[in-house]
Write an enzyme that holds these catalytic residues in place. Structure first.
Site, PDB file in Angstrom:
ATOM      1  N   CYS A 145       0.856  -1.184   0.000  1.00 50.74           N
ATOM      2  CA  CYS A 145       0.000   0.000   0.000  1.00 50.74           C
ATOM      3  C   CYS A 145       0.895   1.237   0.000  1.00 50.74           C
ATOM      4  O   CYS A 145       2.117   1.151   0.159  1.00 50.74           O
ATOM      5  CB  CYS A 145      -0.913  -0.003   1.229  1.00 50.74           C
ATOM      6  SG  CYS A 145      -0.015   0.124   2.802  1.00 50.74           S
ATOM      7  N   HIS A 203       5.585  -5.692   8.403  1.00 51.23           N
ATOM      8  CA  HIS A 203       5.508  -7.113   8.715  1.00 51.23           C
ATOM      9  C   HIS A 203       5.756  -7.960   7.470  1.00 51.23           C
ATOM     10  O   HIS A 203       4.859  -8.621   6.962  1.00 51.23           O
ATOM     11  CB  HIS A 203       4.145  -7.441   9.335  1.00 51.23           C
ATOM     12  CG  HIS A 203       4.023  -6.971  10.749  1.00 51.23           C
ATOM     13  ND1 HIS A 203       2.823  -6.623  11.328  1.00 51.23           N
ATOM     14  CD2 HIS A 203       4.961  -6.789  11.711  1.00 51.23           C
ATOM     15  CE1 HIS A 203       3.032  -6.244  12.575  1.00 51.23           C
ATOM     16  NE2 HIS A 203       4.321  -6.341  12.825  1.00 51.23           N
ATOM     17  N   CYS A 229       2.551   5.513   9.193  1.00 45.21           N
ATOM     18  CA  CYS A 229       1.549   5.722   8.151  1.00 45.21           C
ATOM     19  C   CYS A 229       0.587   6.837   8.569  1.00 45.21           C
ATOM     20  O   CYS A 229       0.119   6.859   9.715  1.00 45.21           O
ATOM     21  CB  CYS A 229       0.773   4.425   7.920  1.00 45.21           C
ATOM     22  SG  CYS A 229      -0.607   4.604   6.760  1.00 45.21           S
ATOM     23  N   GLU A 272       0.798  -1.489  16.499  1.00 46.49           N
ATOM     24  CA  GLU A 272      -0.031  -0.322  16.194  1.00 46.49           C
ATOM     25  C   GLU A 272      -0.992  -0.021  17.327  1.00 46.49           C
ATOM     26  O   GLU A 272      -1.180   1.139  17.708  1.00 46.49           O
ATOM     27  CB  GLU A 272      -0.807  -0.531  14.893  1.00 46.49           C
ATOM     28  CG  GLU A 272      -1.629   0.687  14.509  1.00 46.49           C
ATOM     29  CD  GLU A 272      -2.531   0.453  13.308  1.00 46.49           C
ATOM     30  OE1 GLU A 272      -3.636   1.043  13.280  1.00 46.49           O
ATOM     31  OE2 GLU A 272      -2.135  -0.300  12.396  1.00 46.49           O
ATOM     32  N   THR A 327      -5.786  -0.070  12.190  1.00 47.44           N
ATOM     33  CA  THR A 327      -6.194   0.183  10.803  1.00 47.44           C
ATOM     34  C   THR A 327      -6.250  -1.065   9.944  1.00 47.44           C
ATOM     35  O   THR A 327      -6.841  -1.038   8.861  1.00 47.44           O
ATOM     36  CB  THR A 327      -5.246   1.193  10.136  1.00 47.44           C
ATOM     37  OG1 THR A 327      -3.908   0.686  10.169  1.00 47.44           O
ATOM     38  CG2 THR A 327      -5.301   2.538  10.831  1.00 47.44           C
ATOM     39  N   CYS A 352      -8.665   2.301   7.279  1.00 40.95           N
ATOM     40  CA  CYS A 352      -7.671   2.616   6.256  1.00 40.95           C
ATOM     41  C   CYS A 352      -8.210   2.268   4.875  1.00 40.95           C
ATOM     42  O   CYS A 352      -8.733   1.175   4.654  1.00 40.95           O
ATOM     43  CB  CYS A 352      -6.397   1.826   6.553  1.00 40.95           C
ATOM     44  SG  CYS A 352      -5.235   1.728   5.198  1.00 40.95           S
ATOM     45  N   SER A 399       1.385 -10.389  10.359  1.00 41.45           N
ATOM     46  CA  SER A 399       0.696  -9.306   9.651  1.00 41.45           C
ATOM     47  C   SER A 399      -0.808  -9.421   9.861  1.00 41.45           C
ATOM     48  O   SER A 399      -1.442 -10.369   9.392  1.00 41.45           O
ATOM     49  CB  SER A 399       1.023  -9.362   8.153  1.00 41.45           C
ATOM     50  OG  SER A 399       0.151  -8.534   7.415  1.00 41.45           O
ATOM     51  N   SER A 400      -1.374  -8.450  10.551  1.00 38.62           N
ATOM     52  CA  SER A 400      -2.803  -8.484  10.847  1.00 38.62           C
ATOM     53  C   SER A 400      -3.643  -8.410   9.586  1.00 38.62           C
ATOM     54  O   SER A 400      -4.600  -9.169   9.412  1.00 38.62           O
ATOM     55  CB  SER A 400      -3.160  -7.325  11.786  1.00 38.62           C
ATOM     56  OG  SER A 400      -4.546  -7.275  12.025  1.00 38.62           O
TER      57      SER A 400
END
Length: 398
Positions: A66, A96, A157, A187, A250, A288, A317-318
């Site tokens: 992203c 991640h 971010c 986060e 997010t 997000c 990584s969520s």
């Protein structure tokens, strides 16, 4: 603590940088070589589809890096170019994704060690350069680094920063922040450090427990036992659930975040009535765009006929995990892998099922014509997706 004032002061420091160093052109070639893919570009141009013999690959129409991740990685590369001799640290993984972090290690970027869940900053010295990762850092970490006289490069971010602003507004109005997130995720740790009173809920099930308590259906002792490690110090559910604002990590599943928001709005409406609702509940919009786009694309992909799904991204990584959840919810054979090397030449695959440890499945790619859906998390470079597709092609030819 006035976190807003601290941020404002930090942003005016000559040892703080959040805009890069004007070296984008100097690092562009390295970034392209490491992370971009002409094959993936061709597949995009061909309607996100590739056919090779008996194998058909269908890519989600939004996947991979992203904008926030691209920005963070580019800033890290610029930092190394700008400070060729200085020691450079990252307070955690920049993103991640194992391959990206390995590339930074090859550039002699150091990573803060973690012992028992606690980061060890003892090796960081005055004058060192410290990069804050894409998912941010806690206020306490920023204070420590600033007081130590470090040069701080902030790649947080902007979407994450937006959430911080939201919880600061909650704090200013003496509202409790209900944070939809994973309590130990970097986060969420960062976001909660900017909040005043807060409570972290993992999912809709936990949100319903909180809603029930608000409506007098819960037990205080069992409530505190459940949420003792997910709330601000001194949290009192009888006092601190009267005024609520909702925010989120997010990368959580968009549909669940929205449902949690609606649940608490209904709950406060039921308890306080329509006239006083706005005095007890603050609406939110901290989802997000990139996370939403990737989830929407995944929902579209699973509506197609695919024989199996490969989801690529770091196991921590969520946002990648939530993409995997979408495939699993549709009953599709789905395999979450973090690197192309998880796909073996003997047609086995080492993958991580939801909520489980790594496992190996034999006869991964079925015989005959096969359609494989592929997506990747927001921290996964196109080059990694290319290598996965190349391994699938090789298996299909055997």
């Amino acid at each position: 603590m006035d976190t807003h004032a601290f941020k404002r002061s930090l942003h005016h420091s000559d040892r703080y940088n959040r805009r890069g160093f004007g070296r984008a052109d100097e690092v562009a070639g390295s970034l392209e070589q490491a992370y971009q893919s002409s094959l993936i570009g061709s597949i995009r141009d061909n309607g996100y589809s590739l056919t090779h013999g008996r194998l058909k690959v269908r890519l989600a129409e939004a996947f991979g890096f992203c904008w926030g991740v691209e920005r963070a990685v580019a800033m890290a590369y610029e930092t190394r170019r700008h400070y060729p001799q200085e020691r450079i640290w990252i307070t955690n993984e920049i993103i991640h994704n194992p391959s990206v972090n390995d590339h930074l290690r090859e550039m002699d970027v150091l990573f803060i060690s973690v012992e028992g869940g606690v980061k060890d900053f003892s090796g960081v010295a005055t004058g060192d350069v410290v990069i804050l990762p894409a998912f941010g850092a806690t206020v306490q970490e920023m204070q420590l680094l600033n007081e130590r006289g470090c040069h701080i490069v902030d790649t947080t971010c902007p979407w994450v920063s937006k959430v911080w602003t939201t919880v600061e507004k909650h704090k200013k109005q003496s509202f409790t922040s209900i944070i939809h997130g994973k309590v130990k995720h970097e986060e969420t740790l960062a976001t909660s450090s900017f909040a005043g009173t807060y409570l972290v809920v993992l999912d809709l099930e936990e949100a319903r427990l909180v809603a029930d308590y608000i409506l007098g259906k819960g037990n205080r002792e069992s409530f505190m036992e459940r949420f003792s490690k997910a709330c601000s110090p001194g949290f009192d559910p009888d006092r601190d659930l009267e005024h609520l604002g909702v925010a989120n990590q997010t990368t959580m599943l968009k549909s669940e975040t929205e449902e949690i928001g609606r649940l608490f709005e209904r709950t406060m409406l039921s308890k306080y009535g329509p006239t006083d609702l706005n005095e007890h509940f603050l609406a939110f919009n901290t989802i997000c765009d990139a996370t939403q786009e990737r989830q929407d694309a995944m929902f579209s992909l699973v509506d197609e006929t695919v024989d199996l799904m490969v989801v690529i991204g770091g196991y921590n990584s969520s946002n990648t995990t939530h993409l995997q959840e979408i495939a699993v919810s549709r009953g599709i054979r789905s395999f979450h892998i973090d690197t192309p090397e998880r796909i073996h030449t003997d047609n086995s695959i080492e993958h991580k099922p939801l909520g489980e440890e790594l496992t190996v499945e034999e006869l991964f790619l079925p015989s005959g014509p096969v359609t494989v859906g592929i997506t990747s998390g927001a921290s996964t470079p196109d080059r990694v997706v290319e290598h996965v597709i190349q391994r699938l092609i090789a298996l299909s030819e055997n």
